[in-house]
Design a protein around this motif. Structure first.
Motif, PDB file in Angstrom:
ATOM      1  N   LEU A  25      47.833  27.164  66.659  1.00  0.00           N
ATOM      2  CA  LEU A  25      48.544  28.274  66.045  1.00  0.00           C
ATOM      3  C   LEU A  25      48.417  29.534  66.900  1.00  0.00           C
ATOM      4  N   ARG A  26      49.405  30.371  66.840  1.00  0.00           N
ATOM      5  CA  ARG A  26      49.355  31.674  67.513  1.00  0.00           C
ATOM      6  C   ARG A  26      48.420  32.562  66.707  1.00  0.00           C
ATOM      7  N   TRP A  27      47.473  33.211  67.381  1.00  0.00           N
ATOM      8  CA  TRP A  27      46.488  34.030  66.681  1.00  0.00           C
ATOM      9  C   TRP A  27      47.011  35.451  66.521  1.00  0.00           C
ATOM     10  N   GLU A  28      46.891  35.984  65.314  1.00  0.00           N
ATOM     11  CA  GLU A  28      47.215  37.371  65.051  1.00  0.00           C
ATOM     12  C   GLU A  28      46.123  37.963  64.182  1.00  0.00           C
ATOM     13  N   ARG A  29      45.390  38.905  64.751  1.00  0.00           N
ATOM     14  CA  ARG A  29      44.346  39.589  63.986  1.00  0.00           C
ATOM     15  C   ARG A  29      45.008  40.475  62.954  1.00  0.00           C
ATOM     16  N   ALA A  30      44.438  40.524  61.762  1.00  0.00           N
ATOM     17  CA  ALA A  30      44.989  41.348  60.685  1.00  0.00           C
ATOM     18  C   ALA A  30      44.002  42.440  60.315  1.00  0.00           C
ATOM     19  N   GLU A  31      44.528  43.585  59.965  1.00  0.00           N
ATOM     20  CA  GLU A  31      43.699  44.684  59.486  1.00  0.00           C
ATOM     21  C   GLU A  31      43.262  44.397  58.055  1.00  0.00           C
ATOM     22  N   PRO A  32      42.037  44.758  57.711  1.00  0.00           N
ATOM     23  CA  PRO A  32      41.565  44.497  56.339  1.00  0.00           C
ATOM     24  C   PRO A  32      42.300  45.374  55.331  1.00  0.00           C
ATOM     25  N   PRO A  33      42.689  44.790  54.210  1.00  0.00           N
ATOM     26  CA  PRO A  33      43.330  45.597  53.176  1.00  0.00           C
ATOM     27  C   PRO A  33      42.284  46.384  52.380  1.00  0.00           C
ATOM     28  N   GLU A  34      42.738  47.401  51.705  1.00  0.00           N
ATOM     29  CA  GLU A  34      41.885  48.126  50.770  1.00  0.00           C
ATOM     30  C   GLU A  34      41.766  47.303  49.493  1.00  0.00           C
ATOM     31  N   LEU A  35      40.699  47.516  48.759  1.00  0.00           N
ATOM     32  CA  LEU A  35      40.612  46.883  47.440  1.00  0.00           C
ATOM     33  C   LEU A  35      41.735  47.465  46.584  1.00  0.00           C
ATOM     34  N   PRO A  36      42.556  46.617  45.985  1.00  0.00           N
ATOM     35  CA  PRO A  36      43.734  47.124  45.275  1.00  0.00           C
ATOM     36  C   PRO A  36      43.398  47.751  43.926  1.00  0.00           C
ATOM     37  N   THR A  37      44.322  48.569  43.462  1.00  0.00           N
ATOM     38  CA  THR A  37      44.230  49.070  42.093  1.00  0.00           C
ATOM     39  C   THR A  37      45.185  48.229  41.254  1.00  0.00           C
ATOM     40  N   PHE A  38      44.739  47.842  40.085  1.00  0.00           N
ATOM     41  CA  PHE A  38      45.575  47.052  39.185  1.00  0.00           C
ATOM     42  C   PHE A  38      45.046  47.206  37.774  1.00  0.00           C
ATOM     43  N   PHE A  49      41.569  48.412  36.308  1.00  0.00           N
ATOM     44  CA  PHE A  49      40.364  47.674  36.688  1.00  0.00           C
ATOM     45  C   PHE A  49      39.521  48.581  37.585  1.00  0.00           C
ATOM     46  N   VAL A  50      38.238  48.658  37.294  1.00  0.00           N
ATOM     47  CA  VAL A  50      37.321  49.474  38.092  1.00  0.00           C
ATOM     48  C   VAL A  50      36.426  48.526  38.884  1.00  0.00           C
ATOM     49  N   TRP A  51      36.510  48.618  40.207  1.00  0.00           N
ATOM     50  CA  TRP A  51      35.673  47.780  41.067  1.00  0.00           C
ATOM     51  C   TRP A  51      34.226  48.240  40.957  1.00  0.00           C
ATOM     52  N   PRO A  52      33.285  47.326  40.725  1.00  0.00           N
ATOM     53  CA  PRO A  52      31.863  47.724  40.713  1.00  0.00           C
ATOM     54  C   PRO A  52      31.464  48.309  42.069  1.00  0.00           C
ATOM     55  N   GLY A  53      30.550  49.254  42.035  1.00  0.00           N
ATOM     56  CA  GLY A  53      30.081  49.855  43.291  1.00  0.00           C
ATOM     57  C   GLY A  53      29.519  48.812  44.243  1.00  0.00           C
ATOM     58  N   ARG A  54      28.849  47.820  43.692  1.00  0.00           N
ATOM     59  CA  ARG A  54      28.265  46.752  44.517  1.00  0.00           C
ATOM     60  C   ARG A  54      29.357  45.968  45.244  1.00  0.00           C
ATOM     61  N   THR A  55      30.501  45.764  44.602  1.00  0.00           N
ATOM     62  CA  THR A  55      31.602  45.051  45.241  1.00  0.00           C
ATOM     63  C   THR A  55      32.248  45.918  46.319  1.00  0.00           C
ATOM     64  N   ALA A  83      36.624  38.802  46.446  1.00  0.00           N
ATOM     65  CA  ALA A  83      36.111  40.091  45.986  1.00  0.00           C
ATOM     66  C   ALA A  83      36.230  40.205  44.468  1.00  0.00           C
ATOM     67  N   LEU A  84      37.295  39.676  43.918  1.00  0.00           N
ATOM     68  CA  LEU A  84      37.456  39.714  42.462  1.00  0.00           C
ATOM     69  C   LEU A  84      36.383  38.850  41.784  1.00  0.00           C
ATOM     70  N   ILE A  85      36.095  37.704  42.377  1.00  0.00           N
ATOM     71  CA  ILE A  85      35.016  36.853  41.857  1.00  0.00           C
ATOM     72  C   ILE A  85      33.687  37.600  41.965  1.00  0.00           C
ATOM     73  N   HIS A  86      33.469  38.281  43.100  1.00  0.00           N
ATOM     74  CA  HIS A  86      32.255  39.067  43.309  1.00  0.00           C
ATOM     75  C   HIS A  86      32.144  40.152  42.239  1.00  0.00           C
ATOM     76  N   ALA A  87      33.241  40.830  41.963  1.00  0.00           N
ATOM     77  CA  ALA A  87      33.241  41.892  40.952  1.00  0.00           C
ATOM     78  C   ALA A  87      32.902  41.336  39.579  1.00  0.00           C
ATOM     79  N   ARG A  88      33.477  40.205  39.235  1.00  0.00           N
ATOM     80  CA  ARG A  88      33.193  39.599  37.934  1.00  0.00           C
ATOM     81  C   ARG A  88      31.733  39.140  37.866  1.00  0.00           C
ATOM     82  N   TYR A  89      31.222  38.624  38.979  1.00  0.00           N
ATOM     83  CA  TYR A  89      29.818  38.208  39.027  1.00  0.00           C
ATOM     84  C   TYR A  89      28.900  39.409  38.790  1.00  0.00           C
TER      85      TYR A  89
END
Length: 158
Positions: A25-38, A49-55, A83-89
């Motif tokens: 496959l052709r490699w393309e590095r991607a920039e990390p997204p921000e944690l979304p608001t929803f 949804f409020v992301w825990p500080g730990r997440t 990350a969503l699983i981490h937040a729920r944990y």
């Protein structure tokens, strides 16, 4: 009767050769997204949804990790779901611990996971300056003056 000794060993043939060709496959590095608001539904109402500080700390750790330079867009999306699983944990749902552990292992989160994925840190390769030494005295320097006693005596009164 033929020559002396055992017969030469037969040349070993690899029996587990890949039967399917690899896809390159052709490699393309991607920039990390921000944690979304929803919004999530709670008690019949939509609430942000409020992301825990730990997440949030965990997410930044992944952005800053050496592995991140090798993440493509699908990797970041998978990690975003993680990350969503981490937040729920971290919000108290401990039943997600196993899934979280499996998912972060895919990214080399622990020393054993990095070893399984054959990841090494570049600094470790060059730490000895290419000498193959740790910086301490060599065995020759430590024990160079030692000599064995004649007749196999140990010097313990025998």
């Amino acid at each position: 009767m033929a020559g002396n000794g055992p017969a030469p060993k037969a040349r070993k043939v690899r029996r587990n050769a890949d039967t399917v060709a690899q896809t390159v496959l052709r490699w393309e590095r991607a920039e990390p997204p921000e944690l979304p608001t929803f919004e999530i539904e709670r008690d019949g109402e939509l609430r942000e949804f409020v992301w825990p500080g730990r997440t949030r700390e965990w997410w930044q750790m992944w952005i800053d990790s050496p592995q991140a330079e090798h993440f493509g867009s699908s990797d970041w999306q998978y990690l975003l779901d993680t990350a969503l699983i981490h937040a729920r944990y971290w919000s108290g749902n401990l039943s997600l611990a196993g899934e979280l552990r499996l998912r972060v292992a895919e990214f080399g989160a622990t020393p054993s996971a990095r070893a399984r994925l054959r990841m090494v840190f570049a600094e470790a390769d060059g730490a000895d300056g290419g000498s193959g030494r740790s910086g301490g005295p060599s065995a020759r320097e430590r024990y160079g003056n030692l000599r064995s006693l004649p007749g196999g005596k140990t010097g313990k009164g025998t």
